[in-house]
Design an enzyme around this catalytic site. Structure first.
Site, PDB file in Angstrom:
ATOM      1  N   THR A 100      -8.005   5.531  -8.273  1.00  0.00           N
ATOM      2  CA  THR A 100      -8.815   5.439  -9.467  1.00  0.00           C
ATOM      3  C   THR A 100     -10.083   6.290  -9.338  1.00  0.00           C
ATOM      4  O   THR A 100     -10.804   6.179  -8.343  1.00  0.00           O
ATOM      5  CB  THR A 100      -9.219   3.969  -9.741  1.00  0.00           C
ATOM      6  OG1 THR A 100      -8.046   3.223 -10.005  1.00  0.00           O
ATOM      7  CG2 THR A 100     -10.162   3.853 -10.927  1.00  0.00           C
ATOM      8  N   ASN A 117      -7.008  -5.336   0.332  1.00  0.00           N
ATOM      9  CA  ASN A 117      -8.099  -4.368   0.205  1.00  0.00           C
ATOM     10  C   ASN A 117      -9.106  -4.803  -0.832  1.00  0.00           C
ATOM     11  O   ASN A 117      -8.766  -5.455  -1.824  1.00  0.00           O
ATOM     12  CB  ASN A 117      -7.545  -2.962  -0.109  1.00  0.00           C
ATOM     13  CG  ASN A 117      -7.449  -2.694  -1.600  1.00  0.00           C
ATOM     14  OD1 ASN A 117      -8.429  -2.315  -2.255  1.00  0.00           O
ATOM     15  ND2 ASN A 117      -6.273  -2.929  -2.176  1.00  0.00           N
ATOM     16  N   PHE A 119     -13.103   1.025  -5.666  1.00  0.00           N
ATOM     17  CA  PHE A 119     -13.160   2.351  -6.326  1.00  0.00           C
ATOM     18  C   PHE A 119     -14.139   3.296  -5.630  1.00  0.00           C
ATOM     19  O   PHE A 119     -14.969   3.956  -6.271  1.00  0.00           O
ATOM     20  CB  PHE A 119     -13.548   2.233  -7.808  1.00  0.00           C
ATOM     21  CG  PHE A 119     -12.569   1.502  -8.684  1.00  0.00           C
ATOM     22  CD1 PHE A 119     -11.281   1.211  -8.265  1.00  0.00           C
ATOM     23  CD2 PHE A 119     -12.947   1.108  -9.966  1.00  0.00           C
ATOM     24  CE1 PHE A 119     -10.389   0.532  -9.083  1.00  0.00           C
ATOM     25  CE2 PHE A 119     -12.057   0.430 -10.804  1.00  0.00           C
ATOM     26  CZ  PHE A 119     -10.787   0.146 -10.357  1.00  0.00           C
ATOM     27  N   SER A 133      -7.702  -3.918 -11.298  1.00  0.00           N
ATOM     28  CA  SER A 133      -8.191  -4.030  -9.925  1.00  0.00           C
ATOM     29  C   SER A 133      -9.032  -5.295  -9.798  1.00  0.00           C
ATOM     30  O   SER A 133      -9.887  -5.565 -10.643  1.00  0.00           O
ATOM     31  CB  SER A 133      -9.042  -2.823  -9.549  1.00  0.00           C
ATOM     32  OG  SER A 133      -9.741  -3.122  -8.352  1.00  0.00           O
ATOM     33  N   LYS A 188      -2.260  -0.154 -16.609  1.00  0.00           N
ATOM     34  CA  LYS A 188      -1.848  -0.829 -15.364  1.00  0.00           C
ATOM     35  C   LYS A 188      -2.326  -2.274 -15.361  1.00  0.00           C
ATOM     36  O   LYS A 188      -3.521  -2.543 -15.511  1.00  0.00           O
ATOM     37  CB  LYS A 188      -2.395  -0.080 -14.155  1.00  0.00           C
ATOM     38  CG  LYS A 188      -1.880  -0.630 -12.828  1.00  0.00           C
ATOM     39  CD  LYS A 188      -2.129   0.330 -11.698  1.00  0.00           C
ATOM     40  CE  LYS A 188      -1.642  -0.220 -10.376  1.00  0.00           C
ATOM     41  NZ  LYS A 188      -1.870   0.720  -9.269  1.00  0.00           N
ATOM     42  N   ASN A 198      -0.543  -4.096 -10.263  1.00  0.00           N
ATOM     43  CA  ASN A 198      -1.601  -3.905  -9.280  1.00  0.00           C
ATOM     44  C   ASN A 198      -1.452  -4.985  -8.181  1.00  0.00           C
ATOM     45  O   ASN A 198      -0.456  -5.701  -8.143  1.00  0.00           O
ATOM     46  CB  ASN A 198      -2.967  -3.993  -9.973  1.00  0.00           C
ATOM     47  CG  ASN A 198      -3.989  -3.061  -9.341  1.00  0.00           C
ATOM     48  OD1 ASN A 198      -4.146  -3.057  -8.117  1.00  0.00           O
ATOM     49  ND2 ASN A 198      -4.687  -2.284 -10.150  1.00  0.00           N
ATOM     50  N   TYR A 236       2.927   2.255  -2.257  1.00  0.00           N
ATOM     51  CA  TYR A 236       1.715   2.420  -1.459  1.00  0.00           C
ATOM     52  C   TYR A 236       1.914   1.765  -0.092  1.00  0.00           C
ATOM     53  O   TYR A 236       2.108   2.431   0.936  1.00  0.00           O
ATOM     54  CB  TYR A 236       0.487   1.831  -2.169  1.00  0.00           C
ATOM     55  CG  TYR A 236      -0.837   2.157  -1.513  1.00  0.00           C
ATOM     56  CD1 TYR A 236      -1.000   2.030  -0.140  1.00  0.00           C
ATOM     57  CD2 TYR A 236      -1.936   2.601  -2.252  1.00  0.00           C
ATOM     58  CE1 TYR A 236      -2.209   2.348   0.486  1.00  0.00           C
ATOM     59  CE2 TYR A 236      -3.143   2.913  -1.642  1.00  0.00           C
ATOM     60  CZ  TYR A 236      -3.263   2.776  -0.268  1.00  0.00           C
ATOM     61  OH  TYR A 236      -4.448   3.084   0.337  1.00  0.00           O
TER      62      TYR A 236
HETATM   63  C1  LIG Z   1      -5.919   0.261  -0.033  1.00  0.00           C
HETATM   64  C2  LIG Z   1      -5.438   0.207  -1.448  1.00  0.00           C
HETATM   65  C3  LIG Z   1      -6.186   0.819  -2.457  1.00  0.00           C
HETATM   66  C4  LIG Z   1      -5.757   0.767  -3.783  1.00  0.00           C
HETATM   67  N1  LIG Z   1      -6.497   1.391  -4.741  1.00  0.00           N
HETATM   68  C5  LIG Z   1      -6.067   1.378  -6.036  1.00  0.00           C
HETATM   69  C6  LIG Z   1      -6.799   2.052  -7.049  1.00  0.00           C
HETATM   70  O1  LIG Z   1      -7.815   2.698  -6.788  1.00  0.00           O
HETATM   71  N2  LIG Z   1      -6.338   1.964  -8.328  1.00  0.00           N
HETATM   72  C7  LIG Z   1      -5.194   1.285  -8.660  1.00  0.00           C
HETATM   73  O2  LIG Z   1      -4.815   1.253  -9.834  1.00  0.00           O
HETATM   74  N3  LIG Z   1      -4.462   0.655  -7.708  1.00  0.00           N
HETATM   75  C8  LIG Z   1      -4.871   0.684  -6.418  1.00  0.00           C
HETATM   76  N4  LIG Z   1      -4.132   0.048  -5.462  1.00  0.00           N
HETATM   77  C9  LIG Z   1      -2.913  -0.704  -5.861  1.00  0.00           C
HETATM   78  C10 LIG Z   1      -1.632   0.107  -5.670  1.00  0.00           C
HETATM   79  O3  LIG Z   1      -1.640   1.260  -6.471  1.00  0.00           O
HETATM   80  C11 LIG Z   1      -0.395  -0.762  -6.007  1.00  0.00           C
HETATM   81  O4  LIG Z   1      -0.447  -1.089  -7.376  1.00  0.00           O
HETATM   82  C12 LIG Z   1      -0.318  -2.033  -5.191  1.00  0.00           C
HETATM   83  O5  LIG Z   1      -0.757  -1.825  -3.871  1.00  0.00           O
HETATM   84  C13 LIG Z   1       1.101  -2.612  -5.143  1.00  0.00           C
HETATM   85  O6  LIG Z   1       2.012  -1.692  -4.562  1.00  0.00           O
HETATM   86  P1  LIG Z   1       2.451  -1.729  -3.006  1.00  0.00           P
HETATM   87  O7  LIG Z   1       2.910  -3.131  -2.721  1.00  0.00           O
HETATM   88  O8  LIG Z   1       3.540  -0.702  -2.889  1.00  0.00           O
HETATM   89  O9  LIG Z   1       1.260  -1.360  -2.214  1.00  0.00           O
HETATM   90  C14 LIG Z   1      -4.548   0.089  -4.120  1.00  0.00           C
HETATM   91  C15 LIG Z   1      -3.789  -0.513  -3.100  1.00  0.00           C
HETATM   92  C16 LIG Z   1      -4.206  -0.470  -1.775  1.00  0.00           C
HETATM   93  C17 LIG Z   1      -3.369  -1.117  -0.714  1.00  0.00           C
END
Ligand SMILES: Cc1cc2nc3c(=O)[nH]c(=O)nc-3n(C[C@H](O)[C@H](O)[C@H](O)COP(=O)(O)O)c2cc1C
Length: 336
Positions: free
Chosen positions: A84, A109, A113, A173, A215, A244, A316
């Site tokens: 983001t 986490n 941002f 978020s 999102k 998210n 992620y």
């Molecule tokens: C360290 C970290 C930072 C993240 N930062 C953002 C972000 O800045 N904006 C956002 O929309 N999602 C953010 N996410 C969420 C991921 O994009 C994703 O939606 C979420 O982790 C679920 O997917 P996963 O289980 O594959 O990690 C972040 C996730 C992690 C682990």
């Protein structure tokens, strides 16, 4: 890439944020040395009016400042969602703000941002060579009062419009106070009114209409989700990203770090996130595409998201635990 079996213990011996920086530096170096060979055989799909080389995307937050977009392409991603980003640069929350829960295949986490601002990301994106799709995920600065949130989204959208294939509106978020309140029907309606109106103005300026995706958090109850879906259906948005991270800790109760504040991602999020995806597919009209994200660690997990109604998927946390070879596995597994 079996090499990740040897690298992972080294990364996991470092504090998570240090490991993150080391992994991204390594990825960039490997790309520049020509060591990355993107997998072939992905099946292109048209979603949100855009042509994706395959269905696999990098989720937001991994490359907030758009520093490594070409290298992600080298790993095989058909889509990279950067951000983001916020209108003004900001440092994010104090460290430590990222925690591993290896026994659960999870992360928590509360980055908040941390980013260099929308303009910096836009100027990097203007120089990209990556031929896949780039989404830019936008949010509000922590210091902006809730009643001025819309101004931040508008400013960020303007800054990245020319270089984004799609724009993801992050209202989910858990690490920016009040952000998730924008998911309520009345706040969401006002935000989407403002964003779609400005998008139409920018379409005339740039000669190109950039699709918007919203999102959502996995923690909305059935009633709130239905209300959000009604509002989303009433606006000219192209996609919904589900989901998210979650603030629910039931799945990791008792594990070290389980009580850290922030959003939980990875394996314990998978089912909750897929259930919400399936509910959204029922609630939203077919013209609104779905991007499934949350706990994808294998091709089977990704196929499950597609069966639940996803048109595209993102990863992620799976990348942290499974390494870059996961991308190849997903590209091959979804082309079958
Ligand atoms: C360290 C970290 C930072 C993240 N930062 C953002 C972000 O800045 N904006 C956002 O929309 N999602 C953010 N996410 C969420 C991921 O994009 C994703 O939606 C979420 O982790 C679920 O997917 P996963 O289980 O594959 O990690 C972040 C996730 C992690 C682990």
């Amino acid at each position: 890439m079996p090499i990740y079996r040897f690298l992972r213990p080294l990364f996991f011996a470092l504090p998570p944020e240090t490991a993150h920086a080391a992994a991204l530096a390594g990825l960039e170096a490997a790309w520049r040395m020509g060591l990355l060979r993107p997998p072939s055989g992905g099946e292109p799909v048209e979603v949100m009016g855009l042509r994706f080389p395959n269905r696999i995307g990098l989720a937001a937050g991994m490359d907030k400042d758009a520093r490594h977009v070409d290298a992600w392409g080298g790993l095989g991603f058909g889509c990279v969602e950067v951000g983001t980003v916020t209108p003004r640069p900001q440092p994010g929350n104090p460290r430590p703000r990222l925690f591993r829960l290896p026994a659960a295949g999870a992360l928590i986490n509360r980055m908040g941002f941390n980013n260099e601002g929308a303009v910096a990301a836009a100027s990097r994106l203007a120089r990209r060579k990556f031929r896949g799709i780039v989404g830019v995920n936008i949010g509000k600065n922590a210091a902006t009062p809730a009643e001025r949130a819309t101004d931040d989204y508008l400013e960020a959208m303007k800054a990245v419009y020319a270089v984004a294939d799609y724009i993801a509106v992050n209202i989910s978020s858990p690490n920016t106070a009040g952000l998730r309140d924008l998911q309520s029907a009345s706040a969401l309606d006002a935000l989407l009114n403002a964003l779609t109106t400005e998008r139409d103005r920018l379409t005339a300026v740039h000669g190109r209409s950039v699709p918007l995706a919203v999102k959502l958090a996995p923690d909305l109850d059935a009633e709130a989700l239905a209300a959000a879906a009604r509002t989303l259906s009433a606006h000219a948005i192209a996609g919904v990203i589900a989901t998210n991270t979650t603030t629910d800790r039931t799945a990791v109760a008792g594990l070290p770090h389980a009580n850290e504040q922030g959003g939980l991602s990875g394996a314990p999020l998978r089912e909750q996130s897929t259930r919400m995806l399936a509910a959204l597919r029922e609630l939203l009209p077919p013209r609104i595409a779905l991007i499934g994200v949350g706990g994808i660690f294998s091709a089977l997990d990704a196929q499950e998201k597609l069966r639940a109604g996803a048109d595209l998927v993102q990863v992620y946390t799976g990348l942290v635990y499974r390494g870059p070879g996961l991308v190849r596995e997903l590209v091959a597994g979804l082309a079958e």
